[in-house]
Structure formats: C-alpha cells, structure tokens
Design a protein around this motif. Structure first.
Motif, PDB file in Angstrom:
ATOM      1  N   LYS A  76       0.880  -1.315  -0.067  1.00 50.32           N
ATOM      2  CA  LYS A  76       0.024   0.050  -0.155  1.00 50.32           C
ATOM      3  C   LYS A  76       1.055   1.153   0.119  1.00 50.32           C
ATOM      4  O   LYS A  76       0.501   2.344  -0.649  1.00 50.32           O
ATOM      5  CB  LYS A  76      -0.933  -0.023   1.383  1.00 50.32           C
ATOM      6  N   ILE A  77       2.110   1.089   0.803  1.00 46.78           N
ATOM      7  CA  ILE A  77       2.860   2.276   0.759  1.00 46.78           C
ATOM      8  C   ILE A  77       3.363   2.703  -0.722  1.00 46.78           C
ATOM      9  O   ILE A  77       3.568   3.789  -1.041  1.00 46.78           O
ATOM     10  CB  ILE A  77       3.909   1.899   1.842  1.00 46.78           C
ATOM     11  N   LEU A  78       3.629   1.512  -1.395  1.00 51.22           N
ATOM     12  CA  LEU A  78       4.289   1.763  -2.783  1.00 51.22           C
ATOM     13  C   LEU A  78       3.122   2.549  -3.810  1.00 51.22           C
ATOM     14  O   LEU A  78       3.577   3.402  -4.450  1.00 51.22           O
ATOM     15  CB  LEU A  78       4.683   0.251  -3.449  1.00 51.22           C
ATOM     16  N   ILE A  79       2.054   1.913  -3.468  1.00 50.36           N
ATOM     17  CA  ILE A  79       0.696   2.717  -4.520  1.00 50.36           C
ATOM     18  C   ILE A  79       0.727   4.148  -3.906  1.00 50.36           C
ATOM     19  O   ILE A  79       0.682   4.815  -4.708  1.00 50.36           O
ATOM     20  CB  ILE A  79      -0.588   1.822  -4.126  1.00 50.36           C
ATOM     21  N   GLN A  80       0.798   4.347  -2.809  1.00 53.54           N
ATOM     22  CA  GLN A  80       0.688   5.748  -2.088  1.00 53.54           C
ATOM     23  C   GLN A  80       1.765   6.539  -2.837  1.00 53.54           C
ATOM     24  O   GLN A  80       1.593   7.629  -3.163  1.00 53.54           O
ATOM     25  CB  GLN A  80       0.700   5.869  -0.587  1.00 53.54           C
ATOM     26  N   GLN A  81       3.180   6.102  -2.706  1.00 52.88           N
ATOM     27  CA  GLN A  81       4.096   6.745  -3.264  1.00 52.88           C
ATOM     28  C   GLN A  81       4.009   6.994  -4.632  1.00 52.88           C
ATOM     29  O   GLN A  81       4.035   8.488  -5.251  1.00 52.88           O
ATOM     30  CB  GLN A  81       5.451   5.949  -3.126  1.00 52.88           C
TER      31      GLN A  81
END
Length: 839
Positions: A536-541
């Motif tokens: 999810k952090i990758l998507i947010q970035q």
C-alpha cells in the motif's frame, strides 16, 4: 436502512426470446463478441451500469422493454442465431475429439480462484486469471474438464484511493443468482450439501454453485447456508480473507469438499469419475488425502497403495518462485484436523508427514502446502522454462542427493485466451483479413494483407478508448493524450514486482514524461493485498508522484484493477512494462495479453519474457545480478530502463513516415505474429493434455486395473526399496577401451560391481552418466545417461553391470556411475529421491 439480503428478480421472457436465459447462463458470452454485442444492444447504457453481465441485464431491463424486444423480428432472429451457435459450440466435435490414442475421460481442475469475467470477482490476480483462461481454452478445445473452486460472497475487494493516496478496501456482497449461477440440486430438487466434520464437534456445510464456462462446468462451494453456524457460514466470506485457521478451513473445503462436490456432480450429471486431478497451486492439496481416504475406506487399500494410486493421476502446478508465497500452517493445527474424523481411514501421523518440512534447514513444526502437493502429485510443473528451473532449486530438498537439473518438476509456459483479451477492433481486422480471430495461425507481417495505415489506426483507436476511459474514471478530461507514447504497468503489488522502480530517479522520469517534442505517458493500476501495508505504501508513493503538478496528466493511477479495466488497458498501451526482481516472476501473463494486442514489452528477463524475448518483440532491461546491495541493483536497473525508453523506445515511436512509425509497426507485426503462435492458453492446454494429462490418465488406469493390482505392487516396491537402499552401494568401477588421447568414435567400456542388498536387478537401474565437464570436473547439464546391463547372478552379494559408450562428445569429458530404483510406473529415474553414486 440497509437490506440484510439482496437478490435479483427476473422478468418473464416471451417464447420468442426465451433462449436469452440459456445465453445469459453460459459464460461463453464473456468471450463471444456476437453474444456480448447482442446483450449490449438491448440497452447500451444499462449494459454498462450492470457491469456487462447478462443475468443482471435481464433482471434490470424491465418487462416492458423485454416485451418490445420480443416483438422485434430482427432482434428475435439475432437471438435465434446466437442460440444455434451456442448449441453447435456445446455439442460439436473439437480439437480434443480428434486426438487419437489414450486420453483422459474427465479432468478435475482445482484452483482457489477463477478469473472468468469482471462481473464474477472470484480472483485476485494472475493465478485466477490463468485458471479462468485454462477453463475457456479447455472448452474451446473440447477438453472434458471440470473446474472446482470456492464461491466468495464478497469476492476479493473493491479498491479506492483516498486523498492521501492510501488504498481503501470495500467488500460488496454478491448475489449468485443474479450472476447467472445455478445451485446444484438432487433429482428431487433439494440442494446438494457437502459436509465436512471439523474439530470441536463442528460440521462445515457447503452448497455448490455451477457456472457453465462454455462446455466446462465450474463448481463453486459456498459455506453461506442455513445449515452452518454463524462462524462456519463465514468460511467463504472473501478470497484470501483472514488467516490461520480460517484459511485452513477454506483450503480443506476446496480440497476435501471439492472432491466430494465432484463426486456429487458426476453422480447427478452422469459424467465419468475423473481420471486426472489437476491442482493449480498448493491450496487444494487436501484433495489428494481425501481421495486416499476413499481408497482406504471403500476399496480396502493400504496407506502405501492408496498413496501410489492417488499420485498416479495427479498433476501439481506450482506458481510461486518464492517460499513466502506458499501457504504454511502450524503442524499442531493440521494434526488436530487430521485427527478429527474428517478423513476416515487415513493414518493421521502418516498423512501429516506428507506436508512437513522434514529436511535439513526446514522447519519441522510447519506443514507446507506445496510440499503436500508435490508428495501427492506424480506429475509436477512450473509455469515457464525459467520458473521450472527455479522450482527445481526451491524444492530440490525433497529429492536429496539428486542434482537440481534432474528434480522431477517440468514446465509448461502459461498462455492467455485470445478471444477474451483481444480488442474487438483487432478481432474485426483479423476476421476480415484472415477469416477468423484465431491468432495462432495468422501472419500479420504481410503489409499487403494489413496495411500500416490500418494497423496504426486500430492501435490509435484502442489507445483513444483507454484515454477516454481513464478520464471518465478519474473525472479529469485533460489527462493523457492519445498521440503520446503510452507505457502500461498493472499487476498485484507485492514488493518484488517493484511498482515504484520507475520513480527511482524522479527528475529523470519527469524529464521523460514532459519532453516538449517527444513525451511519454504512463498508466498504472494494481491492488495490494489488504494486509500488505508495504504494498500500500508503494501505491501511495506512486499516486502522490502522479499528483505532482509538474507531471500531472502524464502519469495516472487507475483504481480497482480488474478484468474489465484490463480489457481496455492492455490494448490501449504502446508498451507494457514489467520490472520484477529476477527470477521472482513465475510467468507474468499480463505482458502476453498486451503483446497479442500489438503492445511491445519492456521487461526484465524473467518469466515468459526470458523464454520468448527475441530482440524484435520489445526490449529487455538488463539485470544487475552482481550488484553489491539491493539499493545498487535498483539504481542500475532503473537507469537501464530510463536509457531504453529515452534512446530506443522514444526514437522508434516518434520517427514517422506519412504520419506513422514504420520501424515501430514492424516490431508490432512481428510481435503479434510470433507470440500469437505461442502465448495462447490453447497452446498451453494442448501442452497439458499431451505432456501431463494423458500420461497421468494412463498411469491411473494401469494402477487401478485388476482391483488395484499394480497400485499394490508399486506400494510394495517403494516400501522394499526404501528399506534396503541404505545398504546399496557401488563397490567398484573399471573402464577400458580409451587410449591415452581419446578421440571421437573411441568406445568406452565400463564395468561396475554393485551390492544390491537383497534387491533384484529388476528393482535397480545401474546407469552410466556422462557429458562435458566444467572447471570443477562436474558433469554439465544436460547430461546423458545409458543403462548398464547385469552380467549373471550375484557373487558374494555383488552383481556386475557392464556397458559400452561410443564417444560422440568432444572437449572435456567425464562420467560417473550411479544406481537408482526403477519401475515402469515411475515417471523419473530419481522420482523416489534415492540415488547412489560411485565414490
């Protein structure tokens, strides 16, 4: 107020259009362009709003509109024609019916997820999409296959992206009746209920929904039934939901319950009992123990004979190249279920041992579902050549003493179902020029058949649809540009797929995206597992970068990636990007779908791309295997990706003649033609039939004959050999016939003296293994093997074996002698993992 249950009320169809019910109930509509268009024509706006699902369409259309259509002679004629086409498709002979020789009568195909259509969200990613394509091609080819899975009331999940860029999940409930599924019922109309006894005196019940995927029935077990307690009714609540015991209950229902559902289906439908069982990943591994229970309880077989009989027709396909992708359960949890009475007749401790990590370095407290699958499946494969090699390395410890290249796991490279994934515009050109949309035999390189202008216009049309779709989804009418080089990236978002590798050098990426003369744009989609915060952090970035005013409109993230979105995304891209950590991509079929629609791949040499990249169908991103750290590797590979985009992709796309890029279009033609012969699920299913299904069925029939006589014999052989093998050794090896300077054509004569410790010469093969050697004197793969022949009876417990080898290999040469168990029903010399080499 919120309804506690929703369902679809269907109107009454007039006789003239009654076949619409049949057409809506068979999911062939999802890949039949004509049937799809028939339902869309009834009300295009409503068709979109019901998710392009015919069963929902008939429920939503209204009696008045249906009565009007029933009086429309032209529409009635279209309905009649489509019904006749479906009937001919379901009843006529196809490829499988023309296959000569022994072949399976019925194949049961187990998978935890099936991606058939976006309106049936029973999948999370590539594993499920592959399973759906497998069913569709089996249907198109006439292969007698039945799919077995679970019906998840909330599917996987719907994805939305918050203002902060964080993924959010929702779980809308599904109405199986409204989706066009039917409940499996007994002759008296009572629903079939599958029953599993589980620990604590509980009983898990499941009903069985049937989806007709063309000629292939798909059985989906559903725990949402009044017979269950509230907690057990939630077992099939959502795909990959929960963990621990909840996941175990799902896998028991899929495996054990799936076999029982197949038995009920065969009894009711009259289909023969399956003679091949294919497990798509390890989730359904318990199906093998359930079949052992049947054989022990009903046929009087011993544990060993039942194991031999179950292994013979079982095909196990592994899809994961990483241990973290395998379901593993605490040993004690599995032990409690095996001792609960769920599987009668089976020794719980011996069944438990089939999945334990009992090798040096394994965790003996863990039950591994892939290990169970390999122990219960005599026929095993990975899903690309590279993945087969990776799998042999991953699971080699199950065959101690066996060289990695000989571990008995083969490979069949995945494929995709062209009728599902080809864009209608490209299908129309194929049908006009070649007479049909079948891609495996068409040559798109002939510009006299399809001109550059026609091909370019089709590609621009597909890209225009993607741009319009993205604008509608995001509510922004200025994002993306159909004239700009468009790169697509869409997949699940575990960390190894490296969603954000493209952001490694934001300044350089920004320059590529915003070049005033030759810009690039990127369309991204993908879901992270709800429990995977790192994904999810990758998507947010990625989302935050896309909202930067400097690049806004040139890179977009499209939420809720599914089959429906994919059908627009793949054809609309000029380039398909894939940059996993090599070799962690088992296959990666999204790039195949894009390629069949004329997109060029830009990918790390992993999965299928490692196998089929030829320099003319795209670009290979070099891997930095020797880098000193993960950070350095990512920097190097990202830089190589930027270089390829800037110096190769951009020039090839923007160099124009008459407004078109001739060099680019030449690559597109080559890609569609060459990959069209290989990257299809028709080819894949034919490979399964000839390479794995037919041999598996033959093994099943052989062991089953004469009251399981050969199954008992194989069990006795295996027990006898395992007990004696520790004392089998090669006492001496002599060779003659080779002068000091060997030359091609010389004959090597080998004599080996072997102690068999009571085993007969029919139980043991003594082999000469030879080939070129490396600098460490190891025999290089692939090596060659010839069998040495016994010479007379044993003397003092020693048997002599001899053989002659004409030297046809030049260069550095080496050989050794080994002994292995041998039996006609073994599929590999090293299947039992027992090998003794000359010292």
């Amino acid at each position: 107020m919120k309804a506690i249950r929703t369902f679809t009320v269907r109107p009454v169809l007039a006789d003239s259009i009654r076949p619409l019910d049949t057409l809506a109930a068979n999911w062939r509509w999802s890949w039949s362009r004509a049937t799809h268009a028939l339902f869309a024509s009834m009300d295009p706006g409503l068709w979109d709003s019901v998710g392009e699902n015919p069963a929902r369409m008939l429920g939503a259309l209204g009696q008045e509109r249906l009565d009007a259509l029933a009086a429309d002679d032209a529409f009635v004629e279209r309905v009649r024609e489509e019904a006749e086409r479906l009937d001919a498709y379901l009843t006529g002979d196809r490829w499988y019916q023309r296959v000569t020789g022994e072949k399976p009568a019925h194949i049961a195909y187990f998978s935890p997820e099936f991606g058939v259509d976006g309106s049936l969200p029973q999948y999370s990613g590539g594993l499920g999409i592959l399973a759906g394509d497998h069913l569709k091609s089996a249907s198109d080819l006439g292969v007698p296959l039945t799919g077995v899975g679970l019906f998840y009331r909330a599917g996987y999940f719907r994805q939305s992206i918050g203002d902060d860029g964080w993924q959010r999940e929702s779980y809308p409930l599904l109405d199986p009746y409204g989706l066009g599924l039917t409940l499996l019922r007994e002759a008296d109309g009572a629903p079939v209920e599958i029953v599993l006894e589980v620990p604590g005196g509980r009983v898990l019940h499941a009903r069985v929904w049937v989806a007709d995927i063309g000629r292939v029935p798909l059985l989906l077990l559903d725990s949402e039934t009044p017979s269950n307690t509230e907690d057990l009714a939630r077992v099939t609540d959502r795909l990959y939901g929960g963990g621990g015991e909840h996941r175990l209950l799902q896998e028991l229902l899929l495996g054990v319950g799936g076999v029982r559902a197949v038995r009920a289906w065969c009894r009711i439908s009259g289909r023969p009992t399956p003679d091949v069982y294919h497990t798509n990943e390890g989730h359904a591994g318990f199906q093998g123990i359930e079949r052992m229970s049947e054989l022990i309880t009903h046929d009087g077989l011993t544990f060993e004979a039942a194991l031999a009989q179950v292994r013979a027709p079982t095909v196990f396909t592994t899809h994961t190249p990483v241990p973290a992708g395998i379901d593993r359960f605490p040993k004690d949890l599995i032990a409690s279920y095996l001792a609960s009475g769920l599987l009668t007749g089976v020794d719980p401790q011996r069944a438990l041992a089939l999945g334990l990590e009992d090798w040096p370095g394994g965790d003996p407290g863990v039950f591994n579902m892939a290990v169970l699958g390999l122990h219960l499946g005599q026929h095993a494969n990975g899903v690309s050549l590279l993945h087969g090699s990776v799998s042999r390395g991953m699971f080699g410890q199950l065959w101690p003493g066996v060289d990695t290249d000989e571990v008995p796991i083969t490979s069949i490279t995945n494929g995709v179902h062209p009728p599902t994934w080809l864009h209608p515009a490209l299908k129309a050109v194929s049908e006009r020029v070649f007479g049909d949309a079948h891609v495996e035999t068409h040559d798109w390189t002939d510009t006299a058949l399809v001109s550059d202008r026609e091909l370019w216009d089709v590609k621009q049309t597909m890209k225009g649809e993607l741009v319009e779709h993205a604008r509608r989804m995001l509510g922004q009418d200025t994002i993306l540009d159909p004239e700009v080089l468009t790169i697509g990236f869409a997949r699940r978002v575990p960390t190894y797929k490296r969603l954000t590798l493209m952001l490694r050098d934001p300044e350089r990426l920004t320059k590529l995206l915003t070049d005033p003369e030759r810009p690039v744009q990127i369309v991204v989609a993908g879901k992270s597992h709800p429990a995977d915060d790192s994904g999810k952090i990758l998507i947010q970035q990625l989302v935050r970068f896309s909202r930067d005013p400097k690049v806004r409109g040139r890179i977009v993230f499209l939420p809720d990636y599914d089959i429906t979105l994919a059908k627009t995304l793949y054809p609309g891209c000029d380039v398909w990007l894939n940059n996993p950590l090599r070799p962690l991509e088992a296959c990666g079929t999204s790039g195949m779908k894009a390629a069949l629609n004329g997109a060029l791949n830009l990918s790390i040499l992993d999965g299928w791309w490692d196998e089929w990249f030829d320099g003319r169908n795209g670009w290979a991103i070099p891997t930095a295997d020797t880098s000193a750290s993960d950070e350095e590797r990512d920097d190097i590979e990202a830089a190589a990706m930027y270089d390829l985009i800037e110096h190769q992709l951009v020039p090839a796309f923007y160099e124009r003649e008459d407004g078109m890029p001739p060099r680019w279009l030449s690559m597109v033609r080559h890609t569609i033609t060459e990959l069209g012969t290989k990257a299809t699920s028709d080819r894949m299913v034919r490979d399964y039939v000839t390479t794995l299904y037919a041999p598996a069925a033959a093994h099943d029939a052989a062991l089953r004959a004469d009251d399981f006589a050969l199954a008992r014999e194989v069990a006795g052989f295996t027990t006898r050999v395992r007990a004696a093998w520790g004392a089998v050794h090669i006492a001496n090896v002599d060779s003659t016939g080779i002068p000091q300077q060997a030359q091609a054509g010389d004959e090597l004569e080998v004599r080996a003296v072997v102690a068999l410790d009571g085993l007969s010469v029919d139980d043991v093969a003594v082999q000469l293994v030879y080939g070129n050697t490396d600098t460490d004197d190891a025999i290089c793969a692939p090596h060659q093997v010839i069998r040495l022949e016994p010479q007379g009876a044993a003397v003092d417990g020693l048997t002599t074996f001899t053989g002659t080898l004409p030297l046809a290999v030049t260069g550095t040469f080496g050989y050794t002698v080994r002994a292995v168990p041998t039996h006609p029903q073994l599929v590999s010399d090293v299947e039992l993992g027992l090998v003794t080499y000359a010292s």
